[in-house]
Scaffold this motif. Structure first.
Motif, PDB file in Angstrom:
ATOM      1  N   LYS A 128      -5.913   0.176 -10.134  1.00 27.61           N
ATOM      2  CA  LYS A 128      -5.715   0.063  -8.678  1.00 27.61           C
ATOM      3  C   LYS A 128      -5.907  -1.384  -8.226  1.00 27.61           C
ATOM      4  O   LYS A 128      -5.110  -1.916  -7.452  1.00 27.61           O
ATOM      5  N   PHE A 136      -2.867  -3.467  -9.173  1.00 25.73           N
ATOM      6  CA  PHE A 136      -1.747  -3.287  -8.251  1.00 25.73           C
ATOM      7  C   PHE A 136      -1.998  -4.005  -6.923  1.00 25.73           C
ATOM      8  O   PHE A 136      -1.083  -4.575  -6.328  1.00 25.73           O
ATOM      9  N   GLN A 137      -3.254  -3.993  -6.464  1.00 22.90           N
ATOM     10  CA  GLN A 137      -3.590  -4.720  -5.240  1.00 22.90           C
ATOM     11  C   GLN A 137      -3.396  -6.225  -5.441  1.00 22.90           C
ATOM     12  O   GLN A 137      -2.911  -6.917  -4.542  1.00 22.90           O
ATOM     13  N   ASP A 138      -3.765  -6.729  -6.610  1.00 23.47           N
ATOM     14  CA  ASP A 138      -3.563  -8.155  -6.920  1.00 23.47           C
ATOM     15  C   ASP A 138      -2.081  -8.503  -6.931  1.00 23.47           C
ATOM     16  O   ASP A 138      -1.672  -9.537  -6.388  1.00 23.47           O
ATOM     17  N   VAL A 139      -1.265  -7.654  -7.548  1.00 26.22           N
ATOM     18  CA  VAL A 139       0.180  -7.908  -7.588  1.00 26.22           C
ATOM     19  C   VAL A 139       0.745  -7.948  -6.169  1.00 26.22           C
ATOM     20  O   VAL A 139       1.527  -8.837  -5.824  1.00 26.22           O
ATOM     21  N   LYS A 140       0.318  -7.009  -5.335  1.00 21.14           N
ATOM     22  CA  LYS A 140       0.784  -6.972  -3.944  1.00 21.14           C
ATOM     23  C   LYS A 140       0.366  -8.246  -3.203  1.00 21.14           C
ATOM     24  O   LYS A 140       1.162  -8.833  -2.459  1.00 21.14           O
ATOM     25  N   ALA A 141      -0.877  -8.687  -3.418  1.00 20.59           N
ATOM     26  CA  ALA A 141      -1.367  -9.899  -2.760  1.00 20.59           C
ATOM     27  C   ALA A 141      -0.607 -11.134  -3.245  1.00 20.59           C
ATOM     28  O   ALA A 141      -0.303 -12.037  -2.462  1.00 20.59           O
ATOM     29  N   LYS A 173       2.515 -11.157  -4.439  1.00 20.73           N
ATOM     30  CA  LYS A 173       3.882 -11.082  -3.895  1.00 20.73           C
ATOM     31  C   LYS A 173       3.934 -11.474  -2.417  1.00 20.73           C
ATOM     32  O   LYS A 173       4.917 -12.043  -1.964  1.00 20.73           O
ATOM     33  N   SER A 174       2.868 -11.171  -1.685  1.00 17.34           N
ATOM     34  CA  SER A 174       2.847 -11.510  -0.259  1.00 17.34           C
ATOM     35  C   SER A 174       2.344 -12.927  -0.003  1.00 17.34           C
ATOM     36  O   SER A 174       2.276 -13.368   1.143  1.00 17.34           O
ATOM     37  N   LYS A 215      -0.704 -14.042  -0.546  1.00 16.99           N
ATOM     38  CA  LYS A 215      -2.120 -14.091  -0.174  1.00 16.99           C
ATOM     39  C   LYS A 215      -3.026 -14.462  -1.353  1.00 16.99           C
ATOM     40  O   LYS A 215      -4.203 -14.718  -1.171  1.00 16.99           O
TER      41      LYS A 215
END
Length: 69
Positions: free
Chosen positions: A43, A46-51, A53-54, A56
């Motif tokens: 989890k 996946f949060q790191d990948v999302k950050a 990509k955005s 952040k």
């Protein structure tokens, strides 16, 4: 080997509870904790990948990543 689990039933014969030997219960808890930890790590990944990509969070080189292990 099948664990020695005993079941409690209600008046209709439906299972309502289970009695599990302590050693089996400890194995179940250890299994649960291990896989919960793996799930939490996935989890976070996946949060790191999302950050990333955005924008952040910055990416790391593989050598930096390995040095942190």
């Amino acid at each position: 080997m099948q664990p020695n689990i005993q079941y409690l039933t209600n008046e209709q014969g439906s299972k309502t509870a289970a009695l599990v030997p302590i050693k089996e219960w400890e194995k179940i808890i250890a299994f649960y904790e291990y896989y919960t930890e793996i799930g939490d790590s996935i989890k976070r990944g996946f949060q790191d990948v999302k950050a990333i990509k955005s924008g952040k969070k910055q990416t790391k080189s593989i050598s930096t990543f390995l040095d942190e292990l």
